[in-house]
Design a protein around this motif. Structure first.
Motif: not given
Length: 232
Positions: A68-90
């Motif tokens: 989470e303290m990494g680059g902006k793009s990496t953090a945003r992509l991971l946040l997107l993937s995490r939330d998408l996986l949680f909300s739609v599937f998990a």
């Protein structure tokens, strides 16, 4: 304090699901009732697929915590993937597995988890697959806000996949993944599948409402799923 607790929670949940899946994979399939793992093994069962889904989600959550303290793009992509996986599937799939299993189990356990399986799947393992999933998901909702995108296509894909998985096994080897499906007439089977899809979609909205109630709009990460790729 909440952030630290969330990180510990993610590691603990990922470790638990990893242990549970490895324990299931280590079981001797020869001890199961004949045909139970025929064609696809445990991978044809929604319960097992859900465990893998939960493990992947919490693994991604752990990775997001670490980077989470990494680059902006990496953090945003991971946040997107995490939330998408949680909300739609998990969340919707996890809660669905718990609800549908125990409703059928209480009605007639022979339809979904015969007593003959008790020796192969001890009580702790059964509850790990069909009970603890719910409090763990609720814990995730309590500890961290999530973005719930308008992903009707994702929900439709989930429903189609679940339907295809069941029918594919039946057409391939002539058996239903769950024997209770063989008790339905064709119209009854169609109605049952539609009811399940409706329930999963409903649970998606339940998760969204709970998330907004707990965190409000101010705490929800402002990520536009449709435009994220242009910012990477």
């Amino acid at each position: 304090m909440r952030a630290t607790l969330g990180k510990v929670f993610h590691v603990s949940a990922w470790s638990w699901y990893t242990f549970l899946i490895l324990s299931l994979m280590a079981k001797d399939a020869d001890e199961l009732p004949a045909g139970m793992f025929l064609y696809g093994g445990p991978w044809k069962y929604l319960t097992f697929l859900n465990l893998v889904l939960q493990m992947v989600f919490f693994g991604l959550a752990v990775l997001n915590d670490l980077l989470e303290m990494g680059g902006k793009s990496t953090a945003r992509l991971l946040l997107l993937s995490r939330d998408l996986l949680f909300s739609v599937f998990a969340f919707p799939v996890g809660v669905f597995v718990v609800l549908i299993f125990w409703v059928i189990f209480i009605y007639d356990r022979q339809l979904i988890f015969p007593a003959s399986l008790d020796d192969f799947f001890p009580s702790w393992m059964n509850h790990g697959m069909h009970t603890l999933v719910l409090p763990i998901l609720l814990g995730e909702l309590l500890l961290q806000p999530h973005t719930f995108p308008k992903t009707w296509m994702g929900l439709a894909a989930l429903g189609i996949f679940s339907l295809y998985r069941v029918i594919w096994v039946y057409l391939s080897v002539g058996i239903w993944v769950y024997p209770m499906l063989g008790l339905f007439s064709t119209p009854g089977l169609l109605g049952f599948f539609l009811l399940n899809m409706f329930l999963v979609i409903l649970l998606y909205h339940v998760g969204k409402v709970l998330d907004r109630h707990l965190w409000g709009e101010l705490f929800i990460p402002k990520i536009k799923f449709s435009t994220l790729s242009t910012s990477l």
